[in-house]
Design a protein around this motif. Sequence first.
Motif, PDB file in Angstrom:
ATOM      1  N   THR A 275      24.052  29.725  15.683  1.00 27.03           N
ATOM      2  CA  THR A 275      25.332  30.432  15.810  1.00 27.03           C
ATOM      3  C   THR A 275      25.935  30.772  14.450  1.00 27.03           C
ATOM      4  O   THR A 275      26.947  31.455  14.387  1.00 27.03           O
ATOM      5  CB  THR A 275      26.359  29.572  16.581  1.00 27.03           C
ATOM      6  OG1 THR A 275      26.584  28.362  15.842  1.00 27.03           O
ATOM      7  CG2 THR A 275      25.865  29.237  17.977  1.00 27.03           C
ATOM      8  N   GLY A 276      25.333  30.273  13.394  1.00 32.36           N
ATOM      9  CA  GLY A 276      25.858  30.556  12.057  1.00 32.36           C
ATOM     10  C   GLY A 276      25.125  29.711  11.040  1.00 32.36           C
ATOM     11  O   GLY A 276      24.023  30.036  10.652  1.00 32.36           O
ATOM     12  N   GLY A 277      25.714  28.578  10.708  1.00 38.89           N
ATOM     13  CA  GLY A 277      25.099  27.788   9.637  1.00 38.89           C
ATOM     14  C   GLY A 277      24.198  26.673  10.098  1.00 38.89           C
ATOM     15  O   GLY A 277      24.135  25.618   9.458  1.00 38.89           O
ATOM     16  N   ALA A 278      23.467  26.855  11.199  1.00 37.77           N
ATOM     17  CA  ALA A 278      22.598  25.763  11.685  1.00 37.77           C
ATOM     18  C   ALA A 278      21.496  25.454  10.680  1.00 37.77           C
ATOM     19  O   ALA A 278      21.006  26.339   9.972  1.00 37.77           O
ATOM     20  CB  ALA A 278      21.976  26.140  13.024  1.00 37.77           C
ATOM     21  N   THR A 279      21.112  24.187  10.626  1.00 34.62           N
ATOM     22  CA  THR A 279      19.911  23.810   9.886  1.00 34.62           C
ATOM     23  C   THR A 279      18.756  23.738  10.873  1.00 34.62           C
ATOM     24  O   THR A 279      18.966  23.666  12.098  1.00 34.62           O
ATOM     25  CB  THR A 279      20.087  22.413   9.250  1.00 34.62           C
ATOM     26  OG1 THR A 279      20.322  21.454  10.306  1.00 34.62           O
ATOM     27  CG2 THR A 279      21.244  22.385   8.268  1.00 34.62           C
ATOM     28  N   ALA A 280      17.547  23.730  10.331  1.00 33.60           N
ATOM     29  CA  ALA A 280      16.371  23.561  11.194  1.00 33.60           C
ATOM     30  C   ALA A 280      16.450  22.216  11.909  1.00 33.60           C
ATOM     31  O   ALA A 280      16.084  22.091  13.082  1.00 33.60           O
ATOM     32  CB  ALA A 280      15.096  23.660  10.358  1.00 33.60           C
ATOM     33  N   ALA A 281      16.952  21.192  11.191  1.00 37.33           N
ATOM     34  CA  ALA A 281      17.048  19.857  11.790  1.00 37.33           C
ATOM     35  C   ALA A 281      17.969  19.875  13.006  1.00 37.33           C
ATOM     36  O   ALA A 281      17.692  19.235  14.025  1.00 37.33           O
ATOM     37  CB  ALA A 281      17.565  18.860  10.749  1.00 37.33           C
ATOM     38  N   GLU A 282      19.073  20.617  12.919  1.00 35.31           N
ATOM     39  CA  GLU A 282      19.992  20.703  14.067  1.00 35.31           C
ATOM     40  C   GLU A 282      19.329  21.419  15.239  1.00 35.31           C
ATOM     41  O   GLU A 282      19.445  20.994  16.393  1.00 35.31           O
ATOM     42  CB  GLU A 282      21.275  21.425  13.663  1.00 35.31           C
ATOM     43  CG  GLU A 282      22.182  20.584  12.762  1.00 35.31           C
ATOM     44  CD  GLU A 282      23.338  21.359  12.160  1.00 35.31           C
ATOM     45  OE1 GLU A 282      24.243  20.709  11.602  1.00 35.31           O
ATOM     46  OE2 GLU A 282      23.351  22.623  12.218  1.00 35.31           O
ATOM     47  N   LEU A 283      18.648  22.500  14.944  1.00 32.27           N
ATOM     48  CA  LEU A 283      17.975  23.258  16.019  1.00 32.27           C
ATOM     49  C   LEU A 283      16.932  22.383  16.702  1.00 32.27           C
ATOM     50  O   LEU A 283      16.857  22.326  17.936  1.00 32.27           O
ATOM     51  CB  LEU A 283      17.321  24.522  15.446  1.00 32.27           C
ATOM     52  CG  LEU A 283      18.293  25.605  14.959  1.00 32.27           C
ATOM     53  CD1 LEU A 283      17.579  26.582  14.037  1.00 32.27           C
ATOM     54  CD2 LEU A 283      18.892  26.363  16.148  1.00 32.27           C
ATOM     55  N   GLU A 284      16.143  21.696  15.903  1.00 33.97           N
ATOM     56  CA  GLU A 284      15.075  20.876  16.472  1.00 33.97           C
ATOM     57  C   GLU A 284      15.671  19.685  17.248  1.00 33.97           C
ATOM     58  O   GLU A 284      15.194  19.341  18.331  1.00 33.97           O
ATOM     59  CB  GLU A 284      14.137  20.405  15.356  1.00 33.97           C
ATOM     60  CG  GLU A 284      12.806  19.955  15.899  1.00 33.97           C
ATOM     61  CD  GLU A 284      11.769  19.716  14.813  1.00 33.97           C
ATOM     62  OE1 GLU A 284      12.044  19.943  13.615  1.00 33.97           O
ATOM     63  OE2 GLU A 284      10.659  19.294  15.180  1.00 33.97           O
ATOM     64  N   ALA A 285      16.716  19.087  16.672  1.00 30.87           N
ATOM     65  CA  ALA A 285      17.332  17.929  17.345  1.00 30.87           C
ATOM     66  C   ALA A 285      17.967  18.343  18.671  1.00 30.87           C
ATOM     67  O   ALA A 285      17.886  17.610  19.667  1.00 30.87           O
ATOM     68  CB  ALA A 285      18.377  17.285  16.432  1.00 30.87           C
ATOM     69  N   LEU A 286      18.583  19.529  18.708  1.00 26.95           N
ATOM     70  CA  LEU A 286      19.156  19.986  19.981  1.00 26.95           C
ATOM     71  C   LEU A 286      18.039  20.216  21.002  1.00 26.95           C
ATOM     72  O   LEU A 286      18.157  19.838  22.168  1.00 26.95           O
ATOM     73  CB  LEU A 286      19.982  21.269  19.775  1.00 26.95           C
ATOM     74  CG  LEU A 286      20.600  21.842  21.051  1.00 26.95           C
ATOM     75  CD1 LEU A 286      21.503  20.819  21.755  1.00 26.95           C
ATOM     76  CD2 LEU A 286      21.406  23.114  20.752  1.00 26.95           C
ATOM     77  N   GLY A 287      16.937  20.811  20.532  1.00 29.92           N
ATOM     78  CA  GLY A 287      15.790  21.004  21.432  1.00 29.92           C
ATOM     79  C   GLY A 287      15.286  19.675  21.988  1.00 29.92           C
ATOM     80  O   GLY A 287      15.019  19.534  23.186  1.00 29.92           O
ATOM     81  N   GLU A 288      15.196  18.670  21.125  1.00 31.14           N
ATOM     82  CA  GLU A 288      14.724  17.349  21.576  1.00 31.14           C
ATOM     83  C   GLU A 288      15.726  16.709  22.540  1.00 31.14           C
ATOM     84  O   GLU A 288      15.339  16.043  23.488  1.00 31.14           O
ATOM     85  CB  GLU A 288      14.457  16.436  20.379  1.00 31.14           C
ATOM     86  CG  GLU A 288      13.217  16.819  19.579  1.00 31.14           C
ATOM     87  CD  GLU A 288      11.926  16.810  20.411  1.00 31.14           C
ATOM     88  OE1 GLU A 288      11.833  16.043  21.394  1.00 31.14           O
ATOM     89  OE2 GLU A 288      11.011  17.598  20.107  1.00 31.14           O
ATOM     90  N   LYS A 289      17.017  16.951  22.282  1.00 33.99           N
ATOM     91  CA  LYS A 289      18.033  16.414  23.189  1.00 33.99           C
ATOM     92  C   LYS A 289      17.891  17.070  24.575  1.00 33.99           C
ATOM     93  O   LYS A 289      17.988  16.392  25.608  1.00 33.99           O
ATOM     94  CB  LYS A 289      19.422  16.678  22.602  1.00 33.99           C
ATOM     95  CG  LYS A 289      20.522  16.005  23.373  1.00 33.99           C
ATOM     96  CD  LYS A 289      21.837  16.058  22.619  1.00 33.99           C
ATOM     97  CE  LYS A 289      22.941  15.458  23.483  1.00 33.99           C
ATOM     98  NZ  LYS A 289      24.274  15.836  23.007  1.00 33.99           N
ATOM     99  N   VAL A 290      17.644  18.364  24.584  1.00 35.21           N
ATOM    100  CA  VAL A 290      17.441  19.068  25.856  1.00 35.21           C
ATOM    101  C   VAL A 290      16.230  18.478  26.585  1.00 35.21           C
ATOM    102  O   VAL A 290      16.278  18.209  27.784  1.00 35.21           O
ATOM    103  CB  VAL A 290      17.246  20.590  25.612  1.00 35.21           C
ATOM    104  CG1 VAL A 290      16.723  21.291  26.862  1.00 35.21           C
ATOM    105  CG2 VAL A 290      18.552  21.223  25.151  1.00 35.21           C
ATOM    106  N   ARG A 291      15.157  18.248  25.850  1.00 36.28           N
ATOM    107  CA  ARG A 291      13.951  17.680  26.481  1.00 36.28           C
ATOM    108  C   ARG A 291      14.280  16.331  27.122  1.00 36.28           C
ATOM    109  O   ARG A 291      13.853  16.024  28.227  1.00 36.28           O
ATOM    110  CB  ARG A 291      12.838  17.500  25.443  1.00 36.28           C
ATOM    111  CG  ARG A 291      12.293  18.820  24.923  1.00 36.28           C
ATOM    112  CD  ARG A 291      11.157  18.580  23.948  1.00 36.28           C
ATOM    113  NE  ARG A 291       9.965  18.147  24.634  1.00 36.28           N
ATOM    114  CZ  ARG A 291       9.158  17.164  24.257  1.00 36.28           C
ATOM    115  NH1 ARG A 291       9.435  16.481  23.156  1.00 36.28           N
ATOM    116  NH2 ARG A 291       8.086  16.850  24.937  1.00 36.28           N
ATOM    117  N   LYS A 292      15.068  15.519  26.409  1.00 31.67           N
ATOM    118  CA  LYS A 292      15.403  14.193  26.927  1.00 31.67           C
ATOM    119  C   LYS A 292      16.289  14.303  28.175  1.00 31.67           C
ATOM    120  O   LYS A 292      16.046  13.628  29.188  1.00 31.67           O
ATOM    121  CB  LYS A 292      16.110  13.380  25.832  1.00 31.67           C
ATOM    122  CG  LYS A 292      16.468  11.976  26.289  1.00 31.67           C
ATOM    123  CD  LYS A 292      16.998  11.127  25.178  1.00 31.67           C
ATOM    124  CE  LYS A 292      17.257   9.690  25.617  1.00 31.67           C
ATOM    125  NZ  LYS A 292      17.764   9.503  26.957  1.00 31.67           N
TER     126      LYS A 292
END
Length: 316
Positions: A275-292
Amino acid sequence: MGGQGRDMIPLPTPRGRLTPNRRLADLTWLRVGGPADWLFQPADEDDLAAFLRDLDPSIPVFPMGVGSNLIVRDGGIRAVVIRLGRGFNGISVAGARVTAGAAALDAHVARRAAEAGVDLTFLRTIPGSIGGAVRMNAGCYGTYVADVFVSARAVTRQGRIVTLGSEDLNFRYRRTDLPEGAVLIEATFQGPPGEPAELAARMAAQLKKRDETQPVRERSAGSTFRNPAGFSSTGRADDVHDLKAWKVIDDAGMRGARLGGAQMSEKHANFLVNTGGATAAELEALGEKVRKMVYDSSGITLEWEIMRVGEPLGDE
Ligand SMILES: Cc1cc2nc3c(=O)[nH]c(=O)nc-3n(C[C@H](O)[C@H](O)[C@H](O)COP(=O)(O)OP(=O)(O)OC[C@H]3O[C@@H](n4cnc5c(N)ncnc54)[C@H](O)[C@@H]3O)c2cc1C
């Protein structure tokens, strides 16, 4: 021999551009990614072949298209990243066959083919390059690269120019057996015939549909996860299967979920957006949270469709 690699192994001096420590964020659709040790933009295929032939075999290479299916991690890539540009984007049509350089955009290839009465319309709304399309067996609306593929040319990690057929690539859902470090330089497709006006109208309809259903104007990398049961016995994706990734994400309450600058799109729950200043770590962590969350609520394990490459920052 020219510059020094990260661990001081000399690199060959190409005619094209070789840039050390090149940040990759502006070369990916998600606008994230730390530096490549080196970014190599070859002048032409002979330049690429000579460079790979002379490059110390211990130095890894990573071919990159236009970064529309990638999360490049914040620590970047410890390799020579190879990005093809001018010199690799020609498109020619001979009868029903269309040959395109690996840097040509899928959309341009679809349009040129349509003008010549060849139906490669499925490529029109995929925002990648031909190299990425072949490597990923890209597809939509029921057609995949594998369905129209004739052959491809590639430069091997050893610097040899080879021609690859379907049997070499062994197309599967969003996967091929391209040898490690090989760089696709050109592909030939054969599509069914079609009336140019009808093909143009179909592409316009597809663009409209995408626009209505997906956040195509935002920074994303397309579908984040595969559809959970999306595999038929032939290994093709089953696009009409009932169990959609967006649905199980929605059911797990994760549509619109945010983590820092990362968000699961409100418009299409299987699109991870910056949405703006995301880091790769935030994107990946959100993806992992969704998986969980999906696993906890439904027992379904989502598999990433976006490729995650490179290294996290040291303190992650
Ligand atoms: C809005 C949006 C919608 C999308 N919709 C679809 C869709 O409908 N269908 C679909 O299949 N995909 C879709 N995608 C994902 C993506 O566009 C495709 O996977 C595309 O084929 C990736 O191409 P690229 O050039 O961006 O490759 P990149 O993302 O740069 O790389 C992807 C992979 O291809 C390899 N690669 C790239 N170029 C070469 C080369 N020259 N030689 C060897 N390997 C190479 C890379 O090493 C990497 O492994 C979508 C993405 C977005 C952002």
